[in-house]
Scaffold this active site. Structure first.
Site, PDB file in Angstrom:
ATOM      1  N   MET A 149       0.825  -1.201   0.000  1.00 28.30           N
ATOM      2  CA  MET A 149       0.000   0.000   0.000  1.00 28.30           C
ATOM      3  C   MET A 149       0.862   1.255   0.000  1.00 28.30           C
ATOM      4  O   MET A 149       1.847   1.364   0.735  1.00 28.30           O
ATOM      5  CB  MET A 149      -0.925   0.012   1.214  1.00 28.30           C
ATOM      6  CG  MET A 149      -2.027  -1.041   1.164  1.00 28.30           C
ATOM      7  SD  MET A 149      -3.124  -0.865  -0.276  1.00 28.30           S
ATOM      8  CE  MET A 149      -3.876   0.729   0.063  1.00 28.30           C
TER       9      MET A 149
ATOM     10  N   CYS B  59      -3.846  -9.035   4.874  1.00 29.99           N
ATOM     11  CA  CYS B  59      -3.627  -7.709   5.463  1.00 29.99           C
ATOM     12  C   CYS B  59      -4.312  -7.616   6.820  1.00 29.99           C
ATOM     13  O   CYS B  59      -5.502  -7.926   6.940  1.00 29.99           O
ATOM     14  CB  CYS B  59      -4.157  -6.631   4.531  1.00 29.99           C
ATOM     15  SG  CYS B  59      -3.924  -4.945   5.182  1.00 29.99           S
TER      16      CYS B  59
ATOM     17  N   LYS C 118      -3.465 -14.610  -1.536  1.00 29.76           N
ATOM     18  CA  LYS C 118      -2.319 -14.281  -0.679  1.00 29.76           C
ATOM     19  C   LYS C 118      -2.806 -14.297   0.764  1.00 29.76           C
ATOM     20  O   LYS C 118      -3.794 -13.635   1.095  1.00 29.76           O
ATOM     21  CB  LYS C 118      -1.734 -12.916  -1.035  1.00 29.76           C
ATOM     22  CG  LYS C 118      -0.433 -12.589  -0.300  1.00 29.76           C
ATOM     23  CD  LYS C 118       0.167 -11.280  -0.812  1.00 29.76           C
ATOM     24  CE  LYS C 118       1.562 -11.046  -0.231  1.00 29.76           C
ATOM     25  NZ  LYS C 118       1.532 -10.775   1.226  1.00 29.76           N
TER      26      LYS C 118
ATOM     27  N   HIS D 109       2.434 -15.672   3.130  1.00 26.71           N
ATOM     28  CA  HIS D 109       3.232 -14.831   4.024  1.00 26.71           C
ATOM     29  C   HIS D 109       3.447 -15.639   5.292  1.00 26.71           C
ATOM     30  O   HIS D 109       2.506 -15.878   6.048  1.00 26.71           O
ATOM     31  CB  HIS D 109       2.507 -13.520   4.324  1.00 26.71           C
ATOM     32  CG  HIS D 109       3.342 -12.544   5.099  1.00 26.71           C
ATOM     33  ND1 HIS D 109       3.129 -11.190   5.057  1.00 26.71           N
ATOM     34  CD2 HIS D 109       4.399 -12.719   5.936  1.00 26.71           C
ATOM     35  CE1 HIS D 109       3.998 -10.571   5.840  1.00 26.71           C
ATOM     36  NE2 HIS D 109       4.786 -11.491   6.378  1.00 26.71           N
TER      37      HIS D 109
ATOM     38  N   ASN E  44       6.498 -15.740   1.013  1.00 31.17           N
ATOM     39  CA  ASN E  44       6.660 -14.298   1.175  1.00 31.17           C
ATOM     40  C   ASN E  44       6.969 -14.013   2.638  1.00 31.17           C
ATOM     41  O   ASN E  44       6.523 -14.728   3.521  1.00 31.17           O
ATOM     42  CB  ASN E  44       5.368 -13.595   0.737  1.00 31.17           C
ATOM     43  CG  ASN E  44       5.314 -12.125   1.122  1.00 31.17           C
ATOM     44  OD1 ASN E  44       4.380 -11.695   1.798  1.00 31.17           O
ATOM     45  ND2 ASN E  44       6.283 -11.361   0.707  1.00 31.17           N
ATOM     46  N   GLY E  45       7.745 -12.955   2.863  1.00 27.10           N
ATOM     47  CA  GLY E  45       8.009 -12.528   4.221  1.00 27.10           C
ATOM     48  C   GLY E  45       9.476 -12.559   4.584  1.00 27.10           C
ATOM     49  O   GLY E  45      10.051 -13.638   4.712  1.00 27.10           O
ATOM     50  N   GLY E  46      10.083 -11.372   4.748  1.00 28.57           N
ATOM     51  CA  GLY E  46      11.432 -11.276   5.279  1.00 28.57           C
ATOM     52  C   GLY E  46      12.559 -11.706   4.371  1.00 28.57           C
ATOM     53  O   GLY E  46      13.712 -11.786   4.800  1.00 28.57           O
TER      54      GLY E  46
ATOM     55  N   GLY F 234       9.211  -8.161  -0.718  1.00 23.68           N
ATOM     56  CA  GLY F 234       8.452  -6.994  -0.321  1.00 23.68           C
ATOM     57  C   GLY F 234       9.318  -5.762  -0.227  1.00 23.68           C
ATOM     58  O   GLY F 234       9.843  -5.267  -1.226  1.00 23.68           O
ATOM     59  N   ARG F 235       9.526  -5.295   0.987  1.00 23.92           N
ATOM     60  CA  ARG F 235      10.236  -4.037   1.179  1.00 23.92           C
ATOM     61  C   ARG F 235      11.695  -4.073   0.747  1.00 23.92           C
ATOM     62  O   ARG F 235      12.277  -3.038   0.426  1.00 23.92           O
ATOM     63  CB  ARG F 235      10.099  -3.600   2.641  1.00 23.92           C
ATOM     64  CG  ARG F 235       8.776  -2.887   2.840  1.00 23.92           C
ATOM     65  CD  ARG F 235       8.183  -3.012   4.209  1.00 23.92           C
ATOM     66  NE  ARG F 235       6.930  -2.274   4.229  1.00 23.92           N
ATOM     67  CZ  ARG F 235       5.777  -2.723   3.711  1.00 23.92           C
ATOM     68  NH1 ARG F 235       5.740  -3.905   3.144  1.00 23.92           N
ATOM     69  NH2 ARG F 235       4.687  -1.993   3.748  1.00 23.92           N
TER      70      ARG F 235
END
Length: 336
Positions: free
Chosen positions: A17, A98, A137, A169, A209-211, A231-232
């Protein structure tokens, strides 16, 4: 996975987002040609009662690109998925992960993991409405539900509705007491749950997904599952994706050159076109350049690059050549 003209979802960039808007995706596409890109979550209400073009318009270069939907009413999701296919998206993804309060008030996102039969109805309604892939997801659990059986049964129920791709995730979602940011950091990562899902459902496409931060971590996960979603890390260190096409899509054609300068040069015509189309009142240079601040991460002078691209006075001029100036100034600094 239905047949597409694109490669498998070996590597993808997560829906985030306020971050993965069309400008961000266009930027990422200049770095990796074949990794799958995902939109920010778009709610069914925003599509059915709002400005459809504002939410769904994208650039042809973004393919393969998936539309992530937020909602819990099968009929509304079906109508929204149909709009997504009409606008040219390659996949419809349902958000069941989410944990934000806004999403909880709408009774969707991670809340849906407690209602697998409803999710199955939603998936079936969307699959009946479109011919492209419908994917889900989700998290591995909610609140203090820590049993693998919970996520196994969730996936099994949704798979019976025809979903064949699950993006896992690998953390629980804590619906009360943790912010979305804390939900990305505090619940422990349990990749083994995703690995077990692949063993228990070998015919399904399982994406973890995740980290995930490094290529070594990606390779480790790919020994157990079908794909990895970043992700980030992809957002803050975007040029790390420059090696993905050669490593993970070796049989597909690659861009002629992927250097930081080439990325900037490929973005300039796009920025010019967007500014001309929308005008100064409709779009500012920062709408694009804010996603590019991490392009020089790890390079000498990266801080100066970010400073120049964060100068509100310079940005107000609306000249995208500021990117070239920032890179040139950064290179001069390293020579001093």
């Amino acid at each position: 996975m239905k047949s597409t003209p694109y490669g498998k979802r070996t590597i993808s960039v997560a829906p985030m987002m306020d971050w993965t808007d069309r400008h961000c995706r266009m930027f990422h596409r200049q770095i990796t040609r074949h990794s799958w890109l995902y939109t920010e979550m778009v709610t069914t209400g925003a599509l059915l009662h709002g400005d459809v073009a504002r939410h769904l318009d994208f650039n042809d270069e973004e393919h393969p690109v998936a539309l992530q939907l937020g909602g819990s009413e099968p009929a509304d999701l079906a109508r929204s998925a149909k709009l997504g296919q009409q606008w040219g998206y390659d996949e419809i993804n349902l958000n069941c992960g989410c944990p934000s309060e806004r999403v909880q008030r709408g009774a969707f996102g991670a809340c849906l993991m407690a209602e697998p039969a409803l999710v199955a109805d939603c998936v079936k309604a969307m699959r009946d409405a479109v011919t492209i892939d419908v994917t889900v997801k989700h998290r591995i659990g909610i609140d203090d539900i820590d049993s693998y059986d919970f996520v196994r049964d969730f996936v099994g129920t949704i798979a019976q509705a025809g979903c064949t791709t699950f993006i896992v995730h690998a953390r629980n979602a804590v619906l009360k007491g943790l912010s979305p940011k804390q939900n990305r950091e505090i619940p422990p990562l349990k990749y083994e749950a995703a690995y077990r899902l692949k063993k228990d459902f070998p015919a399904l496409e399982i994406i973890v997904n995740g980290g995930v931060k490094t290529q070594a971590e990606i390779d480790l996960h790919l020994a157990h599952v079908d794909g990895v979603m970043l992700g980030r890390e992809a957002y803050h260190h975007p040029f790390s994706m420059a090696a993905f096409d050669a490593r993970y899509y070796p049989d597909l054609p690659r861009q002629d050159m992927t250097t930081r300068l080439a990325v900037i040069e490929r973005m300039l015509p796009y920025i010019d076109e967007q500014l001309a189309r929308h005008g100064a009142a409709g779009m500012r240079l920062n709408s694009v350049t804010r996603h590019m601040l991490g392009l020089m991460t790890g390079m000498p002078g990266a801080r100066l690059f970010r400073q120049i691209l964060s100068d509100s006075t310079r940005l107000a001029d609306g000249d995208p050549r500021l990117l070239l100036e920032a890179m040139g100034r950064m290179q001069l600094l390293t020579l001093e």
